[in-house]
Design a protein around this motif. Structure first.
Motif, PDB file in Angstrom:
ATOM      1  N   ARG A  47       0.843  -1.197   0.000  1.00  0.00           N
ATOM      2  CA  ARG A  47       0.000   0.000   0.000  1.00  0.00           C
ATOM      3  C   ARG A  47       0.877   1.245   0.000  1.00  0.00           C
ATOM      4  O   ARG A  47       1.778   1.366   0.832  1.00  0.00           O
ATOM      5  CB  ARG A  47      -0.911   0.023   1.232  1.00  0.00           C
ATOM      6  N   PHE A  74      -0.164   7.759   1.992  1.00  0.00           N
ATOM      7  CA  PHE A  74      -1.234   8.667   1.564  1.00  0.00           C
ATOM      8  C   PHE A  74      -0.599   9.863   0.860  1.00  0.00           C
ATOM      9  O   PHE A  74       0.301  10.505   1.411  1.00  0.00           O
ATOM     10  CB  PHE A  74      -2.100   9.110   2.750  1.00  0.00           C
ATOM     11  N   CYS A  99      -7.667  14.218   3.593  1.00  0.00           N
ATOM     12  CA  CYS A  99      -8.569  13.241   3.006  1.00  0.00           C
ATOM     13  C   CYS A  99      -9.822  14.001   2.588  1.00  0.00           C
ATOM     14  O   CYS A  99     -10.457  14.670   3.421  1.00  0.00           O
ATOM     15  CB  CYS A  99      -8.949  12.156   4.011  1.00  0.00           C
ATOM     16  N   HIS A 101     -10.952   8.591   3.734  1.00  0.00           N
ATOM     17  CA  HIS A 101      -9.656   8.348   3.079  1.00  0.00           C
ATOM     18  C   HIS A 101      -9.680   8.628   1.585  1.00  0.00           C
ATOM     19  O   HIS A 101      -8.901   8.047   0.827  1.00  0.00           O
ATOM     20  CB  HIS A 101      -9.154   6.906   3.335  1.00  0.00           C
ATOM     21  N   ILE A 148      -8.760  10.385  -1.789  1.00  0.00           N
ATOM     22  CA  ILE A 148      -7.562  11.062  -2.285  1.00  0.00           C
ATOM     23  C   ILE A 148      -8.015  12.204  -3.187  1.00  0.00           C
ATOM     24  O   ILE A 148      -8.659  11.960  -4.207  1.00  0.00           O
ATOM     25  CB  ILE A 148      -6.645  10.094  -3.065  1.00  0.00           C
ATOM     26  N   THR A 161     -13.212  -0.899  -0.439  1.00  0.00           N
ATOM     27  CA  THR A 161     -12.031  -0.060  -0.691  1.00  0.00           C
ATOM     28  C   THR A 161     -11.705  -0.080  -2.177  1.00  0.00           C
ATOM     29  O   THR A 161     -11.696  -1.149  -2.803  1.00  0.00           O
ATOM     30  CB  THR A 161     -10.825  -0.567   0.122  1.00  0.00           C
ATOM     31  N   ASP A 181      -6.254   1.632  -3.014  1.00  0.00           N
ATOM     32  CA  ASP A 181      -5.899   1.080  -1.693  1.00  0.00           C
ATOM     33  C   ASP A 181      -6.175   2.039  -0.541  1.00  0.00           C
ATOM     34  O   ASP A 181      -5.797   1.764   0.603  1.00  0.00           O
ATOM     35  CB  ASP A 181      -4.422   0.645  -1.630  1.00  0.00           C
ATOM     36  N   TRP A 182      -6.809   3.163  -0.808  1.00  0.00           N
ATOM     37  CA  TRP A 182      -7.140   4.114   0.252  1.00  0.00           C
ATOM     38  C   TRP A 182      -8.637   4.410   0.339  1.00  0.00           C
ATOM     39  O   TRP A 182      -9.227   4.297   1.403  1.00  0.00           O
ATOM     40  CB  TRP A 182      -6.374   5.437   0.041  1.00  0.00           C
ATOM     41  N   THR A 183      -9.221   4.825  -0.782  1.00  0.00           N
ATOM     42  CA  THR A 183     -10.582   5.378  -0.751  1.00  0.00           C
ATOM     43  C   THR A 183     -11.605   4.333  -0.315  1.00  0.00           C
ATOM     44  O   THR A 183     -11.759   3.293  -0.956  1.00  0.00           O
ATOM     45  CB  THR A 183     -10.971   5.912  -2.143  1.00  0.00           C
TER      46      THR A 183
END
Ligand code: MG
Ligand code: MG
Length: 257
Positions: free
Chosen positions: A67, A70, A75, A84, A86, A220, A224-226
Motif C-alpha cells: 500500500r 497517503f 482526506c 480516506h 484522495i 475499498t 488502496d485508500w478510498t
C-alpha cells in the motif's frame, strides 16, 4: 496502552486543534459548486495548516507492504466516499456532500477532525443524513466523562444512528491520539454500554461516526485508500478530537473556546 496526558499536553493538542479548525473553516469556505476541484481544496488546506506552523499529518502517512503512503495533505471525498478519499481533479458539483478530514501536528502534538459540508443546496435526505451524523457525534462526546466506558460512547452513537434508520460503519473506528495520530484505545461507533476501557481524566481520543444512508458495509477502491459505501449510497462523517477531564469532555478541534 492508553497514555494519559497532562494538562499542559492537552493544552498543546488544543492549539493543534485550533490550527486544524481554522483550516477547516478556510477550506470549506472555498468550496464553489461547479468550479472547485478536490485537489484545489487540498492545496488550500495545506497552506492554511502550514501558515500557522502546523504539519499536515496525513501527507505520507500509512505506507504498508502493498500500500502506498497517503499522497495528499487532507482526506477529501464526495457523496459515497466514507473516508480516506484522495483529492484529485474531480469538480465539486451542486448538491454534493463534501467530506473534509484533516490531521495537524503542532509542536509534536496531533489533532484530527472531519466535517461534512453540503455544496450549495443539498437534498432534504442528504441534509438529514448530515444532521443525524453530527448529532450522533455530539451525543457520543457527551459520554466522554470519567467513570464511563468507551462502550458508553459507542452504544450511544449506534443507538441514535440506527433509530434514525441509517447504518453505522464497523470497519473503521475512532482512536486515541496524542504524540501519535493513532493510539489506544479504539473508539468504535457501535457496541455495548458499560463495556471497554474505563474513561479517566487525561485520555484524549477521536470520536468519528461514519454514517451511511443504506448498508453499513463499505468497500475499498483500487487506489488502496478510498473507502466507499458498498451500495453506492451517501455517507457522512463528523469527527472531533476530545479530552476527558475531571469536569467532563472538552472538544479540542474548535477555533473558539
Ligand atoms: Mg481520526
Ligand atoms: Mg480524521
Amino acid at each position: 496502552m492508553i497514555v494519559l496526558k497532562k494538562d499542559s499536553e492537552i493544552a498543546k493538542m488544543r492549539e493543534a486543534g485550533r490550527v486544524l479548525a481554522r483550516a477547516m473553516r478556510i477550506t470549506s469556505g472555498a468550496i464553489e459548486p461547479g468550479k472547485t476541484t478536490l485537489r484545489e481544496l487540498d492545496t488550500i488546506a495545506e497552506k492554511a495548516i502550514r501558515e500557522k506552523g502546523g504539519i499536515p499529518s496525513f501527507l505520507g502517512y500509512g505506507a504498508a507492504p502493498g500500500r502506498p503512503a497517503f499522497p495528499a495533505s487532507a482526506c477529501i471525498g464526495l457523496n459515497e466516499v466514507v473516508v480516506h478519499g484522495i483529492p484529485g481533479d474531480e469538480v465539486v458539483q451542486p448538491g454534493d456532500l463534501v467530506k473534509l478530514d484533516f490531521g495537524v501536528i503542532l509542536d509534536g502534538w496531533h489533532a484530527d477532525s472531519a466535517w461534512t459540508f453540503g455544496a450549495g443546496e443539498v437534498s432534504a435526505a442528504a441534509q438529514r443524513l448530515m444532521n443525524v451524523t453530527r448529532e450522533s457525534l455530539m451525543q457520543g462526546i457527551a459520554k466522554a466523562r470519567p467513570g464511563n466506558r468507551i462502550g458508553d460512547i459507542s452504544a450511544t452513537i449506534q443507538a441514535y444512528v440506527e433509530r434514525n434508520g441509517y447504518g453505522v460503519v464497523r470497519e473503521l473506528v475512532g482512536h486515541g491520539i496524542g504524540q501519535n495520530l493513532h493510539e489506544a484505545p479504539s473508539v468504535p461507533n457501535f457496541g455495548k454500554a458499560k463495556q471497554g476501557p474505563m474513561l479517566k481524566a487525561g485520555m484524549t481520543f477521536c470520536i468519528e461516526p461514519m454514517v451511511n444512508e443504506g448498508t453499513h458495509r463499505v468497500a475499498t477502491l483500487d487506489d488502496d485508500w478510498t473507502v466507499v459505501t458498498a451500495d453506492g449510497k451517501l455517507s457522512a462523517h463528523f469527527e472531533h478530537t476530545v479530552a476527558v477531564t475531571a469536569s467532563g469532555p472538552v472538544i479540542l478541534t474548535t477555533e473558539e473556546d
